[in-house]
Design a protein around this motif. Structure first.
Motif, mmCIF file in Angstrom:
data_model
loop_
_atom_site.group_PDB
_atom_site.id
_atom_site.type_symbol
_atom_site.label_atom_id
_atom_site.label_comp_id
_atom_site.label_asym_id
_atom_site.label_seq_id
_atom_site.Cartn_x
_atom_site.Cartn_y
_atom_site.Cartn_z
ATOM 1 N N GLU A 245 0.981 -1.245 0.088
ATOM 2 C CA GLU A 245 0.137 -0.069 -0.214
ATOM 3 C C GLU A 245 0.863 1.338 0.063
ATOM 4 O O GLU A 245 1.895 1.423 0.691
ATOM 5 N N GLU A 246 0.461 2.120 -0.658
ATOM 6 C CA GLU A 246 1.211 3.407 -1.030
ATOM 7 C C GLU A 246 0.144 4.524 -0.371
ATOM 8 O O GLU A 246 -1.016 4.528 -0.770
ATOM 9 N N ILE A 247 0.682 5.305 0.401
ATOM 10 C CA ILE A 247 -0.178 6.637 0.960
ATOM 11 C C ILE A 247 0.180 8.049 0.454
ATOM 12 O O ILE A 247 1.426 8.385 0.339
ATOM 13 N N ARG A 248 -0.380 8.560 -0.375
ATOM 14 C CA ARG A 248 -0.232 9.903 -1.009
ATOM 15 C C ARG A 248 -0.996 10.775 -0.259
ATOM 16 O O ARG A 248 -2.308 10.896 -0.214
ATOM 17 N N ILE A 249 -0.311 11.688 0.028
ATOM 18 C CA ILE A 249 -0.847 13.100 0.753
ATOM 19 C C ILE A 249 -0.985 14.184 -0.236
ATOM 20 O O ILE A 249 -0.155 14.635 -0.860
ATOM 21 N N GLY A 250 -2.135 14.702 -0.470
ATOM 22 C CA GLY A 250 -2.330 15.860 -1.440
ATOM 23 C C GLY A 250 -3.051 16.944 -0.666
ATOM 24 O O GLY A 250 -3.595 16.877 0.440
ATOM 25 N N ILE A 251 -3.548 17.890 -1.505
ATOM 26 C CA ILE A 251 -4.458 18.979 -0.915
ATOM 27 C C ILE A 251 -5.692 18.282 -0.350
ATOM 28 O O ILE A 251 -6.162 18.868 0.534
ATOM 29 N N GLY A 252 -6.218 17.376 -0.921
ATOM 30 C CA GLY A 252 -7.534 17.014 -0.681
ATOM 31 C C GLY A 252 -7.456 15.770 0.511
ATOM 32 O O GLY A 252 -8.367 15.246 0.856
ATOM 33 N N GLY A 253 -6.248 15.539 1.024
ATOM 34 C CA GLY A 253 -6.028 14.668 2.046
ATOM 35 C C GLY A 253 -5.229 13.575 1.653
ATOM 36 O O GLY A 253 -4.427 13.525 0.719
ATOM 37 N N LYS A 254 -5.324 12.167 2.409
ATOM 38 C CA LYS A 254 -4.551 11.091 2.083
ATOM 39 C C LYS A 254 -5.234 10.331 1.048
ATOM 40 O O LYS A 254 -6.562 10.159 1.326
ATOM 41 N N THR A 255 -4.574 9.520 0.166
ATOM 42 C CA THR A 255 -5.312 8.777 -0.867
ATOM 43 C C THR A 255 -4.414 7.456 -0.645
ATOM 44 O O THR A 255 -2.951 7.396 -0.596
#
Length: 317
Positions: free
Chosen positions: A54-64
């Motif tokens: 699993e990869e967690i991506r953090i952006g403006i809209g939160g975590k994906t």
């Protein structure tokens, strides 16, 4: 030319008791990159997946969260690329396991046919391939990667370590030798861009007197130091000799230097106080780079130096 020999990892299709090593390496490698391991490698039918990470991506809209299906193919022993016939039904496998991406982890290369298939699937989910060169680059680009490489590729890593020496950690402070003119660090790269220079004369009793010991970049900085010395002693009573810092960093040459200094003390050579302190500082800082094995390049350089007579600055008779 590849540095890591993936054939050091046992074959996956031979029951040696270590046939799972490549999958374990895959797990440790992806964990090193920052992926979270969801499903560990295990023996038996795997349903078309070797691992799920699993990869967690953090952006403006939160975590994906992105789940990746990982497929390991260890073909290094045969040298064959990974073809679509070996890596089949990728889309079905990704969807069956509820993943949003596919990672091919290969000890060789993906074939052109497989690469084309993966490119076409990118409209449905993300795809990426780690081949032997990408894996090697990641491992050799960080301290944690080097630790992992040493664990799984011990023979290759030993050879690489000899050819890519690092300064020994002998003191609390890092070794440093900055140009006496521009203050550029001269020990960062073993690239023959820096030199040391000694100014000396012989007195009426035949004893050598060393007036100055300096280090600098080659070219402009070296010329500035020489002009400064000439202005202080315009009658040319001192003559200069120089040597590449990179040569002195070769362990065998360094030892020759030490023996020369010892012999000078016995023969009555006299050092100016500042010149002597500078020489000690130079020897201390360079020693961090000396306490190691010779690289292949240095062995070749040493053979060249032995062909040059000592009176021309070499190590020959």
């Amino acid at each position: 030319m590849p540095i890591l020999d993936f054939k050091e990892i046992p074959q996956a299709n031979i029951g040696s008791g270590r046939q799972d090593t490549f999958e374990l390496f895959t797990r440790d490698f992806l964990e090193f990159l920052g992926y979270k391991i969801i499903n560990e490698p295990d023996r038996g039918a795997d349903g078309g997946k070797d691992l799920i990470v699993e990869e967690i991506r953090i952006g403006i809209g939160g975590k994906t969260k992105i789940r990746w299906l990982v497929s390991c193919k260890h073909n290094a022993h045969s040298g064959s690329s990974v073809s679509p016939s070996i890596e089949s039904n990728i889309r079905d496998r990704v969807e069956t396991h509820g993943c949003q991406g596919f990672i091919g982890f290969y000890s060789t290369l993906a074939s052109s046919g497989l690469s084309t298939n993966l490119e076409g699937m990118k409209s449905f989910f993300e795809c990426q391939v780690f081949d032997n060169e990408k894996i090697e680059h990641k491992l050799l680009s960080s301290s944690d990667g080097l630790k992992l490489a040493k664990r799984y590729f011990s023979k290759s890593f030993e050879t690489w370590e000899v050819e890519n020496p690092k300064p020994a950690k002998l003191f609390l402070e890092k070794p440093s030798l900055k140009c006496m003119v521009c203050e550029k660090e001269l020990l960062l790269h073993n690239d023959y861009r820096g030199l040391i220079c000694m100014w000396s004369k012989t007195d009426e009793n035949g004893n050598e007197f060393i007036k100055d010991f300096t280090w600098s970049c080659k070219g402009q900085c070296d010329n500035i130091l020489e002009s400064k010395h000439r202005s202080l002693y315009p009658n040319y009573e001192y003559h200069n000799s120089w040597e590449d810092i990179s040569d002195v960093m070769i362990p065998s040459v360094y030892l020759k230097w030490i023996m020369t200094i010892i012999n000078q003390q016995k023969s009555g050579t006299i050092y100016d106080d500042e010149a002597f302190e500078n020489m000690k500082e130079f020897l201390l800082q360079v020693f961090h780079h000396v306490s190691r094995h010779l690289t292949k390049k240095e062995k070749e350089r040493l053979e060249t130096l032995y062909t040059i007579p000592s009176w021309l600055g070499g190590m020959g008779d």
